[in-house]
Enzyme design. Structure first.
Site, PDB file in Angstrom:
ATOM      1  CG  HIS A  44       6.207   2.929   1.245  1.00 21.36           C
ATOM      2  ND1 HIS A  44       4.866   3.188   1.373  1.00 21.36           N
ATOM      3  CD2 HIS A  44       6.547   2.185   2.326  1.00 21.36           C
ATOM      4  CE1 HIS A  44       4.406   2.635   2.474  1.00 21.36           C
ATOM      5  NE2 HIS A  44       5.406   2.025   3.083  1.00 21.36           N
TER       6      HIS A  44
ATOM      7  N   GLY B  59      12.144   4.355   7.033  1.00 17.46           N
ATOM      8  CA  GLY B  59      11.711   5.737   7.224  1.00 17.46           C
ATOM      9  C   GLY B  59      11.782   6.154   8.687  1.00 17.46           C
TER      10      GLY B  59
ATOM     11  CG  ASN C  24      -2.077   1.030   0.996  1.00 13.86           C
ATOM     12  OD1 ASN C  24      -2.288   1.906   1.822  1.00 13.86           O
ATOM     13  ND2 ASN C  24      -2.764   0.953  -0.123  1.00 13.86           N
TER      14      ASN C  24
ATOM     15  CD  GLN D 190       5.015  -5.568  11.389  1.00 19.89           C
ATOM     16  OE1 GLN D 190       5.924  -6.178  10.834  1.00 19.89           O
ATOM     17  NE2 GLN D 190       4.921  -4.247  11.291  1.00 19.89           N
TER      18      GLN D 190
HETATM   19  O1  PAF Z   1       7.571  -0.451   8.585  1.00 22.48           O
HETATM   20  C1  PAF Z   1       6.996  -1.424   8.066  1.00 22.48           C
HETATM   21  O2  PAF Z   1       6.309  -1.321   7.048  1.00 22.48           O
HETATM   22  C2  PAF Z   1       7.114  -2.791   8.707  1.00 22.48           C
HETATM   23  O3  PAF Z   1       7.135  -2.694  10.082  1.00 22.48           O
HETATM   24  C3  PAF Z   1       8.301  -3.607   8.193  1.00 22.48           C
HETATM   25  C4  PAF Z   1       9.631  -2.934   8.527  1.00 22.48           C
HETATM   26  C5  PAF Z   1       8.195  -3.793   6.690  1.00 22.48           C
HETATM   27  C6  PAF Z   1       8.320  -4.997   8.848  1.00 22.48           C
HETATM   28  O4  PAF Z   1       7.159  -5.707   8.573  1.00 22.48           O
END
Ligand code: PAF
Length: 276
Positions: free
Chosen positions: A33, A142, A28, A57
């Site tokens: 990004h 980031g 997304n 997570q």
């Molecule tokens: O920052 C994120 O998008 C996520 O925490 C990551 C670093 C891709 C790990 O799943």
């Protein structure tokens, strides 16, 4: 650009690569990004982005199931940005057996960790797995996810991973709102309210930069102001940039971190500042 789903194919594609620059994401994608892809490309090639919404997570009741999955649109953006390989494994590829080993990072119960138990263990574990799959020379993250970046830098240092960590500045909308995939959850009214978070962080940073060291009062004022406008505040905290813990007396290099809910959406942001 190649789209790869399996670890075996990824390893074959990267067999001779020594300068891979890697950007892990959950997809997304937004321009924050994309600026990480560009940053990565300034350091190494090939540029590899991963897209994986990591169940480890997310806590119970969080947004794992509604997290937007937009692989096709993400790939179009990545290709236009000069990405060479997109690695998009599914959960079976990433976790073919229950992940009973895990990384237990420091600060896992501080700041966001206090409100999201297990979150940073899940992040550090999947990032270590991704690092082992991609074996990058460079990895870009980031600064919006300040605590995540801090923890991952510690992971790289303390486990001697041969990876140079690149830090991308937080991308912001014109009104200051930090770019985030979760901004898409906001209603029109919430989106109009959302920039208040960064405005208050800037005001708090200004107080500190002009020499005010009563951090608790500064934190409380910002939290009260958010609450007055309908936010549910998890925390606003002035921390040491060196440790992410409460600063020592007269420690100059600080960061103010915040997390607060607007309706069903949890937003985070931060600002670095220097105590005058
Ligand atoms: O920052 C994120 O998008 C996520 O925490 C990551 C670093 C891709 C790990 O799943």
């Amino acid at each position: 650009m190649r789209l790869i789903h399996s670890i075996a194919e990824l390893r074959a594609a990267l067999l001779d690569a020594r300068e891979t620059a890697f950007v892990p994401t959950m997809g997304n994608l937004h321009s924050g990004h994309i600026s990480l892809i560009e940053l990565a490309g300034q350091h190494g090639r090939p540029v590899v982005a991963s897209i994986f919404v990591n169940p480890l997570q997310f806590g119970a009741g969080e947004d794992f199931s509604r997290y937007p999955r937009t692989l096709e649109a993400d790939c179009a953006q990545l290709e236009a940005a000069g990405c060479d390989i997109v690695f998009a494994p599914d959960a079976q590829e990433m976790y073919p057996e229950p992940q009973t080993f895990s990384v237990q990072p420091p600060l896992a119960n501080e700041l966001c960790g206090a409100f999201r138990p297990g979150h940073f263990a899940g992040v550090a574990t999947v990032v270590l797995k991704l690092f082992n799959m991609v074996q990058p020379r460079y990895a870009a993250f980031g600064k919006k996810d300040y605590q995540q970046l801090f923890i991952l830098k510690g992971l790289v240092r303390q486990f001697n991973l041969p990876i140079v960590m690149l830090e991308g500045e937080t991308g912001r909308a014109e009104d200051g709102l930090a770019l985030s995939s979760r901004n898409g959850y906001l209603t029109g009214q919430e989106r109009a309210e959302a920039p208040r978070l960064y405005r208050l962080l800037r005001a708090a940073a200004q107080r500190i930069e002009s020499g005010e060291a009563a951090f608790a009062a500064i934190e409380q004022a910002a939290a009260d102001e958010l609450a007055r406008h309908g936010w549910r505040v998890d925390y606003i905290a002035v921390r040491s940039r060196a440790t992410l813990l409460a600063p020592q007396a007269n420690e100059p290099d600080l960061v103010i971190l915040a997390a607060a809910h607007l309706g069903r959406t949890r937003l985070i942001d931060n600002i670095e500042c220097r105590l005058a």
